[in-house]
Write a protein that holds these residues in place. Structure first.
Motif, PDB file in Angstrom:
ATOM      1  N   LEU A  93       7.300 -31.677 -16.483  1.00 52.09           N
ATOM      2  CA  LEU A  93       6.211 -30.462 -16.386  1.00 52.09           C
ATOM      3  C   LEU A  93       6.273 -29.545 -17.403  1.00 52.09           C
ATOM      4  O   LEU A  93       7.262 -28.720 -17.263  1.00 52.09           O
ATOM      5  N   TYR A  94       6.351 -29.736 -17.891  1.00 56.30           N
ATOM      6  CA  TYR A  94       5.912 -28.772 -19.273  1.00 56.30           C
ATOM      7  C   TYR A  94       4.886 -27.058 -19.375  1.00 56.30           C
ATOM      8  O   TYR A  94       4.252 -27.640 -19.340  1.00 56.30           O
ATOM      9  N   LEU A  95       5.597 -26.203 -19.345  1.00 56.88           N
ATOM     10  CA  LEU A  95       4.689 -24.807 -18.793  1.00 56.88           C
ATOM     11  C   LEU A  95       5.265 -23.851 -19.799  1.00 56.88           C
ATOM     12  O   LEU A  95       6.257 -22.999 -20.052  1.00 56.88           O
ATOM     13  N   ALA A  96       4.021 -22.869 -20.207  1.00 59.37           N
ATOM     14  CA  ALA A  96       4.633 -21.737 -21.219  1.00 59.37           C
ATOM     15  C   ALA A  96       3.751 -20.559 -20.087  1.00 59.37           C
ATOM     16  O   ALA A  96       3.133 -20.441 -19.510  1.00 59.37           O
ATOM     17  N   THR A  97       4.714 -19.636 -20.493  1.00 59.42           N
ATOM     18  CA  THR A  97       3.956 -17.971 -19.612  1.00 59.42           C
ATOM     19  C   THR A  97       4.677 -16.971 -20.891  1.00 59.42           C
ATOM     20  O   THR A  97       5.464 -17.340 -21.543  1.00 59.42           O
ATOM     21  N   THR A  98       4.130 -15.896 -20.585  1.00 58.51           N
ATOM     22  CA  THR A  98       4.543 -15.080 -21.209  1.00 58.51           C
ATOM     23  C   THR A  98       6.108 -14.596 -20.875  1.00 58.51           C
ATOM     24  O   THR A  98       5.614 -14.997 -19.056  1.00 58.51           O
ATOM     25  N   GLN A  99       7.030 -13.694 -21.012  1.00 59.29           N
ATOM     26  CA  GLN A  99       7.956 -13.549 -20.882  1.00 59.29           C
ATOM     27  C   GLN A  99       7.258 -12.635 -18.749  1.00 59.29           C
ATOM     28  O   GLN A  99       7.645 -12.348 -18.394  1.00 59.29           O
ATOM     29  N   HIS A 100       6.532 -11.574 -19.428  1.00 63.37           N
ATOM     30  CA  HIS A 100       6.585 -10.856 -18.512  1.00 63.37           C
ATOM     31  C   HIS A 100       6.147 -11.283 -17.246  1.00 63.37           C
ATOM     32  O   HIS A 100       6.523 -10.892 -15.815  1.00 63.37           O
ATOM     33  N   ILE A 101       5.196 -12.559 -16.936  1.00 63.05           N
ATOM     34  CA  ILE A 101       4.405 -13.286 -15.925  1.00 63.05           C
ATOM     35  C   ILE A 101       5.946 -14.099 -15.717  1.00 63.05           C
ATOM     36  O   ILE A 101       5.316 -14.073 -14.143  1.00 63.05           O
ATOM     37  N   ASP A 125       8.890 -22.385 -21.079  1.00 67.30           N
ATOM     38  CA  ASP A 125       8.872 -21.990 -22.178  1.00 67.30           C
ATOM     39  C   ASP A 125       8.647 -20.392 -22.132  1.00 67.30           C
ATOM     40  O   ASP A 125       6.661 -20.458 -21.867  1.00 67.30           O
ATOM     41  N   PHE A 126       8.778 -19.799 -22.923  1.00 70.72           N
ATOM     42  CA  PHE A 126       8.697 -18.229 -22.767  1.00 70.72           C
ATOM     43  C   PHE A 126       7.531 -18.447 -24.167  1.00 70.72           C
ATOM     44  O   PHE A 126       8.351 -18.119 -25.251  1.00 70.72           O
ATOM     45  N   LYS A 127       6.334 -18.037 -24.018  1.00 71.72           N
ATOM     46  CA  LYS A 127       5.720 -17.354 -25.182  1.00 71.72           C
ATOM     47  C   LYS A 127       4.673 -16.723 -25.371  1.00 71.72           C
ATOM     48  O   LYS A 127       4.400 -16.181 -24.263  1.00 71.72           O
ATOM     49  N   THR A 128       4.930 -15.694 -26.216  1.00 74.52           N
ATOM     50  CA  THR A 128       3.301 -14.492 -25.836  1.00 74.52           C
ATOM     51  C   THR A 128       1.682 -15.515 -25.674  1.00 74.52           C
ATOM     52  O   THR A 128       1.642 -16.689 -26.159  1.00 74.52           O
ATOM     53  N   ALA A 192       2.931   8.536 -26.723  1.00 77.85           N
ATOM     54  CA  ALA A 192       2.813   7.379 -25.931  1.00 77.85           C
ATOM     55  C   ALA A 192       3.390   6.495 -26.499  1.00 77.85           C
ATOM     56  O   ALA A 192       3.220   5.913 -27.054  1.00 77.85           O
ATOM     57  N   LEU A 193       3.934   5.295 -25.427  1.00 81.66           N
ATOM     58  CA  LEU A 193       5.415   4.755 -25.210  1.00 81.66           C
ATOM     59  C   LEU A 193       3.776   2.995 -25.366  1.00 81.66           C
ATOM     60  O   LEU A 193       3.368   3.218 -23.901  1.00 81.66           O
ATOM     61  N   LEU A 194       3.230   2.737 -25.803  1.00 82.52           N
ATOM     62  CA  LEU A 194       2.680   0.997 -26.350  1.00 82.52           C
ATOM     63  C   LEU A 194       2.414   0.160 -26.628  1.00 82.52           C
ATOM     64  O   LEU A 194       3.011   0.200 -28.315  1.00 82.52           O
ATOM     65  N   PRO A 195       2.601  -1.159 -27.068  1.00 84.82           N
ATOM     66  CA  PRO A 195       2.165  -2.095 -27.222  1.00 84.82           C
ATOM     67  C   PRO A 195       1.936  -1.929 -28.886  1.00 84.82           C
ATOM     68  O   PRO A 195       1.211  -0.916 -29.381  1.00 84.82           O
ATOM     69  N   GLY A 196       1.722  -2.966 -29.525  1.00 83.86           N
ATOM     70  CA  GLY A 196       1.165  -3.090 -31.015  1.00 83.86           C
ATOM     71  C   GLY A 196      -0.201  -3.071 -30.873  1.00 83.86           C
ATOM     72  O   GLY A 196      -1.211  -3.527 -30.405  1.00 83.86           O
ATOM     73  N   PRO A 197      -1.253  -2.163 -31.999  1.00 86.22           N
ATOM     74  CA  PRO A 197      -2.426  -2.500 -32.038  1.00 86.22           C
ATOM     75  C   PRO A 197      -3.260  -3.609 -32.190  1.00 86.22           C
ATOM     76  O   PRO A 197      -4.839  -3.765 -31.807  1.00 86.22           O
ATOM     77  N   ASN A 198      -2.185  -5.339 -32.638  1.00 86.21           N
ATOM     78  CA  ASN A 198      -3.045  -6.955 -31.759  1.00 86.21           C
ATOM     79  C   ASN A 198      -2.846  -7.070 -30.634  1.00 86.21           C
ATOM     80  O   ASN A 198      -3.251  -8.655 -30.380  1.00 86.21           O
ATOM     81  N   THR A 199      -2.807  -6.353 -29.688  1.00 86.79           N
ATOM     82  CA  THR A 199      -2.054  -7.120 -28.290  1.00 86.79           C
ATOM     83  C   THR A 199      -4.243  -6.608 -27.389  1.00 86.79           C
ATOM     84  O   THR A 199      -3.766  -5.114 -27.754  1.00 86.79           O
ATOM     85  N   ARG A 200      -3.792  -7.054 -26.343  1.00 85.80           N
ATOM     86  CA  ARG A 200      -4.863  -6.055 -25.664  1.00 85.80           C
ATOM     87  C   ARG A 200      -4.575  -5.504 -24.988  1.00 85.80           C
ATOM     88  O   ARG A 200      -5.591  -5.005 -24.567  1.00 85.80           O
ATOM     89  N   PHE A 201      -3.552  -5.596 -24.608  1.00 84.79           N
ATOM     90  CA  PHE A 201      -2.906  -3.677 -23.710  1.00 84.79           C
ATOM     91  C   PHE A 201      -2.695  -2.648 -24.272  1.00 84.79           C
ATOM     92  O   PHE A 201      -3.775  -2.216 -24.071  1.00 84.79           O
ATOM     93  N   TYR A 224       7.814  -6.024 -25.887  1.00 86.30           N
ATOM     94  CA  TYR A 224       7.710  -6.004 -24.435  1.00 86.30           C
ATOM     95  C   TYR A 224       7.957  -4.662 -23.519  1.00 86.30           C
ATOM     96  O   TYR A 224       8.185  -3.735 -23.819  1.00 86.30           O
ATOM     97  N   LEU A 225       6.987  -5.097 -22.741  1.00 87.98           N
ATOM     98  CA  LEU A 225       7.118  -4.032 -21.639  1.00 87.98           C
ATOM     99  C   LEU A 225       7.858  -4.066 -21.026  1.00 87.98           C
ATOM    100  O   LEU A 225       8.222  -2.337 -20.754  1.00 87.98           O
ATOM    101  N   GLU A 226       9.184  -4.438 -20.721  1.00 87.76           N
ATOM    102  CA  GLU A 226      10.249  -4.040 -20.218  1.00 87.76           C
ATOM    103  C   GLU A 226      11.209  -3.452 -21.131  1.00 87.76           C
ATOM    104  O   GLU A 226      12.171  -1.508 -20.372  1.00 87.76           O
ATOM    105  N   ALA A 227      11.175  -3.403 -22.546  1.00 84.66           N
ATOM    106  CA  ALA A 227      11.762  -2.208 -23.815  1.00 84.66           C
ATOM    107  C   ALA A 227      10.609  -0.924 -23.274  1.00 84.66           C
ATOM    108  O   ALA A 227      11.575   0.286 -23.422  1.00 84.66           O
TER     109      ALA A 227
END
Length: 298
Positions: A93-101, A125-128, A192-201, A224-227
């Motif tokens: 089983l090949y499964l992709a997920t974001t690092q956060h999830i 596999d950790f992917k965006t 404000a410490l936020l991710p880049g403008p190309n992210t839905r977050f 990266y939310l952890e950062a």
């Protein structure tokens, strides 16, 4: 025509030798010659010429080769599709997920799945979310966990598995943590410490403030939310973080009515025949879902 005869023909054409083709197919040379002869009889053409020790395709053989390759490819796909219909408790089983999830939600789900299906070899596999979305749309991946995708593809099926609440948080020593009341306007007065403008977050947070006619002083240290959490813990500014990431070093600001949420999804391609392990995992997720862990206690 039959599949073994077609395989014999294609292999002999590729190797330009009946003997080498017979070795590759684990046949005797007379056995391979018999299959090809039967194919020639059914087609009523000669497919090969023998020139010395070489075996070369005739004009008919060259014409027929691409058709034979397509037939074999279709036969292989048909076999895989039928195999996928069988309950498969073994395989990969090949499964992709974001690092956060993966870090915050998948552990208990995967742990229980592995205990129930020890014969399935899982590769995570950790992917965006953007990467997973692209690979799924191209049919290069079976299953992928992501936050809300950049856009909804009609070819993909999205299964909502968790609504994730986002909280406004600062270091316990930050001036906003010392105020008895906090407004969204108060947040605009601090970085404000936020991710880049190309992210839905990022767009989710900016839209919230835009609806109130407010502009943000955004710093973009990391996607990266952890950062972002670490930088917020040092007091460099405020951030919006999932509830599960609120640590004792952070204070959740009293802005609950404004806290947005995003949906975590499991996606797959509607037209891709999922393998047995993938279908088992999909059913498992539908039944159990992801659970929201409690935030770290103060």
């Amino acid at each position: 025509m039959n599949i073994p005869a077609l395989r014999a023909f294609v292999c002999a054409a590729r190797e330009s030798s009946f003997s080498r083709a017979a070795d590759q197919l684990h046949l005797t040379q007379p056995g391979l010659s018999k299959r090809i002869a039967g194919l020639e009889d059914s087609l009523r053409v000669q497919l090969f010429d023998r020139i010395g020790r070489r075996t070369v395709l005739t004009e008919a053989g060259r014409t027929f080769l691409p058709f034979a390759l397509r037939i074999l490819n279709e036969a292989d796909q048909a076999g895989q599709a039928l195999k996928a219909l069988q309950p498969a408790q073994t395989g990969r089983l090949y499964l992709a997920t974001t690092q956060h999830i993966g870090l915050y939600y998948l552990k208990p789900l995967l742990g229980e799945f592995v205990r129930h299906y020890p014969g399935i070899d899982i590769e995570v596999d950790f992917k965006t979310s953007v990467e997973s979305h692209r690979l799924l749309s191209a049919g290069e991946m079976e299953l992928g966990f992501m936050s809300e995708p950049p856009l909804h593809e009609q070819s993909l099926e999205y299964i909502p598995v968790l609504d994730e609440r986002l909280c406004f948080a600062v270091s316990a020593n930050h001036v906003l943590a010392l105020q008895p009341e906090v407004t969204l306007h108060d947040l605009t007065l601090h970085p404000a410490l936020l991710p880049g403008p190309n992210t839905r977050f990022r767009r989710l947070i900016e839209n919230l403030f835009s609806e109130q006619g407010l502009a943000l002083d955004v710093r973009q240290p990391s996607n990266y939310l952890e950062a972002l959490r670490m930088l917020a813990e040092t007091g460099l500014g405020w951030s919006a973080l999932p509830l599960v990431m609120i640590t004792p070093e952070l204070v959740r600001l009293p802005l609950q009515p404004y806290e947005p949420s995003r949906t975590i999804m499991l996606a797959y391609h509607r037209k891709v025949s999922l393998s047995g392990p993938a279908r088992l995992f999909l059913d498992w997720v539908r039944e159990h879902g992801l659970t929201q862990p409690e935030p770290t206690p103060d």
